[in-house]
Design an enzyme around this catalytic site. Structure first.
Site, PDB file in Angstrom:
ATOM      1  CB  CYS A 116      -0.881  -0.005   1.243  1.00 41.23           C
ATOM      2  SG  CYS A 116      -2.143   1.287   1.224  1.00 41.23           S
ATOM      3  CB  CYS A 126      -4.170   3.811  -0.100  1.00 49.37           C
ATOM      4  SG  CYS A 126      -4.588   3.820   1.653  1.00 49.37           S
ATOM      5  CE  LYS A 191      -7.465  -0.926   4.781  1.00 46.58           C
ATOM      6  NZ  LYS A 191      -6.071  -0.611   4.428  1.00 46.58           N
ATOM      7  CE  LYS A 244      -7.244  -3.229   8.081  1.00 42.95           C
ATOM      8  NZ  LYS A 244      -6.178  -2.549   7.411  1.00 42.95           N
TER       9      LYS A 244
HETATM   10  C1  PBG Z   1      -2.729   0.510   5.068  1.00 44.28           C
HETATM   11  C2  PBG Z   1      -3.321  -0.256   6.181  1.00 44.28           C
HETATM   12  C3  PBG Z   1      -4.132   0.179   7.247  1.00 44.28           C
HETATM   13  C4  PBG Z   1      -4.304  -0.913   8.082  1.00 44.28           C
HETATM   14  C5  PBG Z   1      -3.634  -1.978   7.506  1.00 44.28           C
HETATM   15  N1  PBG Z   1      -3.056  -1.566   6.322  1.00 44.28           N
HETATM   16  C6  PBG Z   1      -4.626   1.515   7.601  1.00 44.28           C
HETATM   17  C7  PBG Z   1      -5.600   2.235   6.771  1.00 44.28           C
HETATM   18  O1  PBG Z   1      -6.168   1.714   5.811  1.00 44.28           O
HETATM   19  O2  PBG Z   1      -5.769   3.413   7.077  1.00 44.28           O
HETATM   20  C8  PBG Z   1      -5.051  -0.901   9.386  1.00 44.28           C
HETATM   21  C9  PBG Z   1      -4.652  -1.947  10.355  1.00 44.28           C
HETATM   22  C10 PBG Z   1      -5.088  -1.729  11.764  1.00 44.28           C
HETATM   23  O3  PBG Z   1      -5.865  -0.817  12.095  1.00 44.28           O
HETATM   24  O4  PBG Z   1      -4.635  -2.511  12.606  1.00 44.28           O
HETATM   25  N2  PBG Z   1      -3.601   0.936   4.101  1.00 44.28           N
END
Ligand code: PBG
Length: 320
Positions: A116, A126, A191, A244
């Protein structure tokens, strides 16, 4: 009368009929690696979790191995951020060096690399940004470059978490073209634009500097769309799919597992961890029992893989 209680009379009986178990081999432990030397920074909102510089990783790797954890998820925090996330696909970047170090120090550990741009961009989004828009197609080549770069460093699994459309296909062909056809892709398929990521953004220094992620991460209200995301990622070449966050989305874990037959991962995210730690620190809940109950719930919902900051503690508790 149906006497359900007959099967609950003793621990032996209960364990005989128990339908779900959590194994240490289901757990994935996230690690934050930061540029620099001699660093072990505690993350205030995630007690027990630190940012490590590469020279401080060895002790942590030993803890992981001793706990019996077999897989880790790497997040790199570069010293330099720019508009085009240059450090994300620099073969000498902190993430790539960390992966090489880990593969040398602990070759038996499965290394999953988060792919990412948000930790590497000055704006914290991102993908590439033009005006206030996060660009999709222009971002794909950079994600592909990062995927190849972390694969070259030794990552066993590539885990795109950016939520750009078409990224799994782009990454799959880039990996194949560069001789990495046997490296798996674990797609963050569904996500959600969640408020449970707050503590992570402190840990990864990746909060967006303007706006939010709602134009690319999913609306928490959408179930059918989440399943379409899973199917689309599979069609594009994902080997593993992910839901997620975890706790508020376990219905989708079950549906994705039933619908696709693919191994489903669930990410027990930072805000979920922070809530448990805060309540436990206040003496309001029994941390061990709550964590094991949560992990059991995730397995029962159909997750095969659980990414969790509780992994090290849980591994110890599971051995007891
Ligand atoms: C990167 C990413 C994120 C998380 C995992 N990869 C943050 C986001 O999307 O802002 C979150 C993981 C967590 O909260 O433990 N894009």
């Amino acid at each position: 009368m149906q006497r359900m209680r007959r099967l609950r009379v003793s621990e032996t009986m209960r364990s005989l009929v128990r339908e779900t178990s959590v194994d240490i081999s289901d757990l994935v432990y996230p690690i934050f690696v930061i540029e620099g030397a001699g660093i072990k920074n505690p993350i205030e909102s995630m007690p027990g979790i630190y940012q490590y510089s590469i020279d401080r990783l060895e002790g942590e790797l030993n803890r992981i191995k001793n706990a019996g954890i077999t897989a880790i998820l790497i997040f790199g925090i570069p010293g330099r951020k720019d508009e085009i996330a240059s450090e994300a696909y620099n073969d000498e970047g902190v993430t790539q060096r960390a992966i090489r170090f880990i593969k040398r120090a602990a070759p038996e550990l499965l290394v999953i690399a988060d792919v990412c741009l948000c930790e590497y961009t000055s704006h914290g989004h991102c993908g590439l940004v033009r005006g206030d828009e996060v660009l999709n197609d222009e971002t794909l080549p950079l994600l592909s470059k990062m995927a190849v770069s972390v694969a070259r460093a030794g990552a066993d699994v590539i885990a795109p978490s950016d939520m750009m459309d078409g990224r799994v296909r782009a990454i799959r062909s880039a990996l194949d073209e560069n001789g990495f056809s046997c490296r798996a892709i674990m797609a963050y398929s569904a996500k959600f634009a969640s408020s449970f990521y707050g503590p992570f953004r402190d840990a990864a220094q990746s909060a967006p500097q303007f706006g939010d992620r709602k134009t690319y991460q999913m609306d928490p209200a959408n179930r059918k769309e989440a399943l379409r995301e899973c199917m689309q990622d599979i069609e594009e070449g994902a080997d593993l799919i992910m839901i997620k966050p975890a706790m508020s989305y376990l219905d989708l874990v079950r549906e994705a597992a039933d619908l696709t037959g693919y191994p489903v991962a669930v990410y027990n995210v930072s805000g979920e961890y922070a809530m448990v730690k805060a309540a436990a620190a206040n003496g309001w809940i029994d941390e061990k029992r709550v964590v094991l109950e949560m992990l059991t719930g995730m397995k029962r919902a159909g997750a095969k893989i659980i990414i969790t900051y509780h992994a090290l503690d849980a591994a110890e508790w599971l051995k007891e």
